[in-house]
Design a protein around this motif. Structure first.
Motif, PDB file in Angstrom:
ATOM      1  N   ASN A  81      18.919 -62.463   4.098  1.00  0.00           N
ATOM      2  CA  ASN A  81      17.868 -63.536   4.147  1.00  0.00           C
ATOM      3  C   ASN A  81      18.189 -64.426   2.859  1.00  0.00           C
ATOM      4  O   ASN A  81      18.248 -63.978   1.722  1.00  0.00           O
ATOM      5  CB  ASN A  81      16.473 -62.804   4.229  1.00  0.00           C
ATOM      6  N   PHE A  82      18.547 -65.457   3.141  1.00  0.00           N
ATOM      7  CA  PHE A  82      18.939 -66.413   2.098  1.00  0.00           C
ATOM      8  C   PHE A  82      17.632 -67.351   1.499  1.00  0.00           C
ATOM      9  O   PHE A  82      17.014 -68.050   2.212  1.00  0.00           O
ATOM     10  CB  PHE A  82      19.990 -67.571   2.709  1.00  0.00           C
ATOM     11  N   ARG A 100      28.466 -72.920   1.697  1.00  0.00           N
ATOM     12  CA  ARG A 100      27.471 -72.792   2.454  1.00  0.00           C
ATOM     13  C   ARG A 100      27.061 -71.421   3.022  1.00  0.00           C
ATOM     14  O   ARG A 100      27.721 -70.519   2.869  1.00  0.00           O
ATOM     15  CB  ARG A 100      27.426 -74.124   3.517  1.00  0.00           C
ATOM     16  N   TYR A 101      25.632 -71.168   3.564  1.00  0.00           N
ATOM     17  CA  TYR A 101      25.467 -69.917   3.918  1.00  0.00           C
ATOM     18  C   TYR A 101      24.344 -69.917   5.313  1.00  0.00           C
ATOM     19  O   TYR A 101      23.786 -70.927   5.199  1.00  0.00           O
ATOM     20  CB  TYR A 101      24.957 -69.146   2.735  1.00  0.00           C
ATOM     21  N   GLY A 102      24.257 -68.934   5.740  1.00  0.00           N
ATOM     22  CA  GLY A 102      23.027 -68.920   6.754  1.00  0.00           C
ATOM     23  C   GLY A 102      23.440 -67.894   7.944  1.00  0.00           C
ATOM     24  O   GLY A 102      24.416 -67.127   7.890  1.00  0.00           O
ATOM     25  N   SER A 109      25.087 -62.479   8.864  1.00  0.00           N
ATOM     26  CA  SER A 109      25.102 -63.299   8.074  1.00  0.00           C
ATOM     27  C   SER A 109      26.325 -64.056   7.567  1.00  0.00           C
ATOM     28  O   SER A 109      27.245 -62.955   7.371  1.00  0.00           O
ATOM     29  CB  SER A 109      23.941 -63.168   6.855  1.00  0.00           C
ATOM     30  N   GLY A 191      22.033 -72.490  12.267  1.00  0.00           N
ATOM     31  CA  GLY A 191      22.370 -71.494  11.332  1.00  0.00           C
ATOM     32  C   GLY A 191      23.046 -72.013  10.367  1.00  0.00           C
ATOM     33  O   GLY A 191      22.715 -73.016   9.745  1.00  0.00           O
ATOM     34  N   ILE A 192      24.291 -71.612   9.952  1.00  0.00           N
ATOM     35  CA  ILE A 192      24.994 -71.895   9.042  1.00  0.00           C
ATOM     36  C   ILE A 192      25.364 -73.365   8.828  1.00  0.00           C
ATOM     37  O   ILE A 192      25.984 -73.876   7.920  1.00  0.00           O
ATOM     38  CB  ILE A 192      26.437 -70.892   8.557  1.00  0.00           C
ATOM     39  N   PRO A 194      24.253 -76.912   9.463  1.00  0.00           N
ATOM     40  CA  PRO A 194      23.133 -77.631   9.781  1.00  0.00           C
ATOM     41  C   PRO A 194      23.455 -79.176  10.208  1.00  0.00           C
ATOM     42  O   PRO A 194      22.512 -79.792  10.840  1.00  0.00           O
ATOM     43  CB  PRO A 194      22.603 -78.041   8.355  1.00  0.00           C
ATOM     44  N   ASP A 234      17.388 -70.909  15.218  1.00  0.00           N
ATOM     45  CA  ASP A 234      18.199 -71.478  14.189  1.00  0.00           C
ATOM     46  C   ASP A 234      19.454 -70.649  14.109  1.00  0.00           C
ATOM     47  O   ASP A 234      19.731 -69.907  13.036  1.00  0.00           O
ATOM     48  CB  ASP A 234      17.279 -71.668  12.860  1.00  0.00           C
ATOM     49  N   THR A 235      20.206 -70.404  15.104  1.00  0.00           N
ATOM     50  CA  THR A 235      21.402 -69.533  15.108  1.00  0.00           C
ATOM     51  C   THR A 235      22.501 -70.393  15.431  1.00  0.00           C
ATOM     52  O   THR A 235      22.604 -71.302  16.173  1.00  0.00           O
ATOM     53  CB  THR A 235      21.321 -68.329  16.064  1.00  0.00           C
TER      54      THR A 235
END
Ligand code: ZN
Length: 410
Positions: A81-82, A100-102, A109, A191-192, A194, A234-235
């Motif tokens: 969980n970021f 970046r991350y997500g 993740s 997700g990662i 945007p 949001d995947t």
């Protein structure tokens, strides 16, 4: 009697522990056993040795590997969980140009670190939390030459990445002749990745998902269509999986939904634009946009086929594909006809969009507006605008299928 005593003793222990932070952590961990929180990240060092560090709430198993074109380090971990501070990931330091991350897939993740040139992953490890220090993910990068980088890449390439490029698309299912047409709506990015974002931080991935959900509800309400979204939340989803999804569902139409950004002419760049697939881009703007949209996979750290342009070209030679292309153009024109006043241009634009490559599915990419334009931005987050725009698209889709029924069975 004895079990009650044990229960009472446990309660007492917890009551005593409750005053310490340790108990809070334990009960939280009990409630969300899987949730590992990434609280912060930073880059240290210089071009000779660059260190990426992420602070984690507890130790996690990671898989760290490199990707080429562009140079990237990928860190995969289960369910992180970021909760990083605003603006993290933009700093350039040493070999690292950004990160970046997500969420990459449900339960998976990913951190993607952009690197400025050929490199080696010298060390990658996760430290246990100690004293007042959180658990830490550490990745050390050192520079190398292109030849060594490529050799190392071959050696360590994960097997699923190697086979992804050569996979063939699934056959569409056989459907009853009187079955409702299937429409697949594809909210871009997620997700990662945007996508683009406005000056106030409204992201493309959020506005296109909200729009796709609203359009799905409208289409279903007509009772005439079976409608699916490629992503419901949001995947992140690789472009190829979006194409496969449409093929597998036996879609009669595929609409990929995006929002654009054009900082050079904030005032002029407004309204929607309709795109189809072509071997040769219709114009420079379409070519640039396709490059930007196709970059989604690279941003998220998906390995690309070595020559994606060639894949597009091969598909276009196919006659069946030509018929699909004709249908895509009919659909695109139908959208242009209905959106009239809301368009950036009436011209049909085309380029090598990887997400429009399903050989049997008429596919269109629609940029619903510009997040760089303040008026468009207001529209993109407005329910009333979504409603109007959605109604026009239902008309366009009805128009397309009405034409198809008049001409031939499909
Ligand atoms: Zn996009």
């Amino acid at each position: 009697m004895s079990s009650m005593r044990i229960g009472a003793a446990r309660e007492l222990a917890c009551a005593v522990l409750l005053v310490t932070s340790a108990c809070v952590v334990t009960s939280l961990a009990h409630a969300e056993a899987k949730a590992i929180i990434a609280q912060d990240a930073r880059v240290a060092g210089d071009r000779e040795r660059t260190r990426f560090i992420a602070d984690l709430s507890k130790k996690v198993d990671v898989h760290v590997f490199a990707l080429a074109s562009p140079y990237r380090v990928i860190v995969d971990a289960p369910d992180v969980n970021f909760q990083m501070p605003e603006g993290v990931g933009k700093e350039k330091r040493g070999l690292i140009t950004a990160y970046r991350y997500g969420l990459f897939a449900p339960g998976k993740s990913r951190i993607v670190i952009d690197v400025g040139g050929p490199f080696l992953i010298d060390k990658a490890f996760v430290l246990e939390p100690r004293d007042d220090q959180p658990a830490r993910l550490v990745v050390d990068l050192v520079p190398t030459d292109e030849k060594t980088f490529q050799a190392k890449l071959k050696e360590t390439r994960p097997p699923e990445q190697a086979s992804a490029a050569s996979m063939t698309l699934p056959e569409p299912p056989v459907r009853a002749p009187d079955a409702k047409p299937v429409i697949v709506l594809d909210p871009g990015h997620g997700g990662i990745d945007p996508g683009t974002s406005s000056a106030d931080g409204v992201t493309e991935k959020d506005v296109v998902l909200a729009f796709a959900k609203s359009l799905k509800a409208k289409l279903e309400a007509t009772g005439r269509y079976e409608v699916y979204l490629t992503r419901e939340d949001d995947t992140f989803l690789p472009l190829r999986e979006r194409v496969e999804f449409a093929q597998k569902k036996g879609a009669g139409l595929f609409l990929s939904i995006h929002a654009d950004y054009f900082p050079q002419q904030t005032e002029k760049a407004t309204g929607a634009t309709v795109y189809t697939l072509s071997e040769q881009a219709s114009d420079e703007e379409a070519k640039e946009l396709a490059t930007k949209e196709n970059f989604s996979d690279a941003l998220a750290g998906v390995a690309l086929p070595s020559d994606s342009d060639e894949v597009v070209a091969n598909i276009l030679i196919d006659l069946a594909q030509r018929e699909t292309q004709n249908r895509s153009s009919v659909f695109a024109r139908s959208i242009v006809g209905e959106l009239a006043g809301n368009l950036h241009t009436r011209k049909l634009r085309s380029a090598g969009f990887r997400v429009l490559k399903a050989p049997d599915v008429p596919s269109v990419l629609l940029e619903i507006g510009f997040l760089s334009n303040p008026d468009d931005e207001k529209h993109l987050v407005s329910d009333a605008w979504r409603d109007r725009m959605g109604n026009s698209l239902v008309e366009a889709i009805d128009g397309y299928f009405a034409k198809r029924i008049a001409r031939a069975p499909f």
